[in-house]
Design a protein around this motif. Sequence first.
Motif, short mmCIF file in Angstrom:
data_model
loop_
_atom_site.label_atom_id
_atom_site.label_comp_id
_atom_site.label_asym_id
_atom_site.label_seq_id
_atom_site.Cartn_x
_atom_site.Cartn_y
_atom_site.Cartn_z
N ASN A 1 0.79 -1.23 0.00
CA ASN A 1 0.00 0.00 0.00
C ASN A 1 0.83 1.28 0.00
O ASN A 1 0.33 2.32 -0.44
N PHE A 2 2.06 1.20 0.49
CA PHE A 2 2.85 2.43 0.65
C PHE A 2 4.33 2.08 0.56
O PHE A 2 4.74 0.98 0.96
N PRO A 3 5.16 3.00 0.03
CA PRO A 3 6.56 2.63 -0.22
C PRO A 3 7.46 2.59 1.00
O PRO A 3 8.47 1.88 0.99
N VAL A 4 7.13 3.36 2.06
CA VAL A 4 8.00 3.37 3.25
C VAL A 4 7.17 3.11 4.49
O VAL A 4 6.01 3.54 4.58
N PRO A 5 7.73 2.41 5.48
CA PRO A 5 6.97 2.08 6.70
C PRO A 5 6.94 3.24 7.68
O PRO A 5 7.74 4.19 7.59
N LEU A 6 6.05 3.14 8.64
CA LEU A 6 5.91 4.19 9.64
C LEU A 6 7.20 4.42 10.42
O LEU A 6 7.47 5.54 10.86
N ARG A 7 8.01 3.39 10.57
CA ARG A 7 9.21 3.54 11.40
C ARG A 7 10.22 4.53 10.83
O ARG A 7 11.14 4.94 11.54
N VAL A 8 10.08 4.92 9.56
CA VAL A 8 11.00 5.92 9.03
C VAL A 8 10.63 7.32 9.50
O VAL A 8 11.40 8.27 9.30
N MET A 9 9.46 7.47 10.10
CA MET A 9 9.09 8.77 10.67
C MET A 9 9.97 9.03 11.88
O MET A 9 9.95 8.29 12.86
N ALA A 10 10.76 10.09 11.81
CA ALA A 10 11.79 10.34 12.82
C ALA A 10 11.30 11.11 14.03
O ALA A 10 12.01 11.23 15.03
N ALA A 11 10.11 11.67 13.97
CA ALA A 11 9.57 12.40 15.12
C ALA A 11 9.27 11.43 16.25
O ALA A 11 9.07 10.23 16.04
N SER A 12 9.26 11.96 17.47
CA SER A 12 8.87 11.16 18.63
C SER A 12 7.35 11.01 18.62
O SER A 12 6.62 12.01 18.57
N MET A 13 6.87 9.76 18.64
CA MET A 13 5.44 9.51 18.63
C MET A 13 5.07 8.55 19.75
O MET A 13 5.62 7.46 19.85
N GLN A 14 4.15 8.99 20.58
CA GLN A 14 3.61 8.17 21.65
C GLN A 14 2.13 7.89 21.34
O GLN A 14 1.37 8.81 21.08
N PHE A 15 1.75 6.61 21.37
CA PHE A 15 0.39 6.22 21.03
C PHE A 15 -0.41 5.91 22.29
O PHE A 15 0.10 5.29 23.22
N HIS A 16 -1.67 6.35 22.28
CA HIS A 16 -2.52 6.20 23.45
C HIS A 16 -3.87 5.64 23.04
O HIS A 16 -4.48 6.11 22.08
N ASN A 17 -4.36 4.66 23.80
CA ASN A 17 -5.69 4.11 23.56
C ASN A 17 -6.73 4.93 24.32
O ASN A 17 -6.66 5.08 25.54
N VAL A 18 -7.67 5.49 23.57
CA VAL A 18 -8.74 6.29 24.16
C VAL A 18 -9.81 5.36 24.73
O VAL A 18 -10.19 4.38 24.09
N LYS A 19 -10.30 5.70 25.90
CA LYS A 19 -11.37 4.93 26.53
C LYS A 19 -12.52 5.86 26.87
O LYS A 19 -12.32 6.93 27.45
#
Length: 305
Positions: free
Chosen positions: A121-139
């Motif tokens: 679907n896409f040429p490069v994976p998310l891990r090439v994104m160099a910014a700091s990213m923290q993921f949170h599950n909304v409840k």
Amino acid sequence: MSIIDSQFSIHFWGVRGSIATPGISTVRYGGNTPCVEMRCHGKRLIFDGGTGMRSLGHDLMRYVPVESDIFFTHTHWDHIQGFPFFTPAFIQGNKFNIYGRQTPSGATIQEILEGQMLHPNFPVPLRVMAASMQFHNVKLGEPIELGNGVIVEPGALNHPGEATGYRVSWGSQVAVYATDTEHFPDRLDPNLVYLARNADVLILDCTYTDDEYWSEKSPKIGWGHSTWQEAVKVAEAANVKKLAIFHHDPCHDDDMLDAIGEQAKERFPNAVMAKEGMSLEISAGDRDREAVLSSSRAGAVDLTH
């Protein structure tokens, strides 16, 4: 206070639903799919990552390093397809907290965003994104405190596969982002009315007209979206000050949206048609000012900070 100095403002980068619709018939309102930015008392919040997120990203590059909280309502294509083109996510030093509910199958927002960037679907994976990213599950039922007194309250929306609306508050100042959601045939959605209670601005899914929704030839019942007429009912029941009609149907050209806007204002005088390049300001002294910035051309919006 100018729109630039506002402590709580809303900026529309993508207002179209379902699929991006560039072309000469959508220039005034824009063809990018959902992305809305709120600047609230020192915090920058981004809602949804539709194709409008690409334009927002270009604008933010003037202000690196960037720190922001990104909230996804759900993971249908038109709400996530701009994320892989969000340039600030590729820049080291930028920081993003990313929020979203788990899907009914249990997939997290991180898994969904990673999945859309995998081959084929896409040429490069998310891990090439160099910014700091923290993921949170909304409840649901668990408000999110962002600091500086800014609180985000999630609420359930009526949409196939589930969706989440967000109520952003700072003291008595409130903006609500509620898309995608479908009205009930016999009553107002109590969850939606509660989420929108006494809001200064309600940004609400108004994809269809009543005639389209109840059409005998091609009804839209069960498709997960509401009408502007039902949105007015919600705004009135929830004592909303301003209603922003949002998530425009891809078949609705500029002229039709003009007509819808006129009809909506007759029913609810403080209704506005969301368009790319539009900003709304919330302030204690004047909550009804709005600014349509100089460029409203789809895909070429430049919002002044």
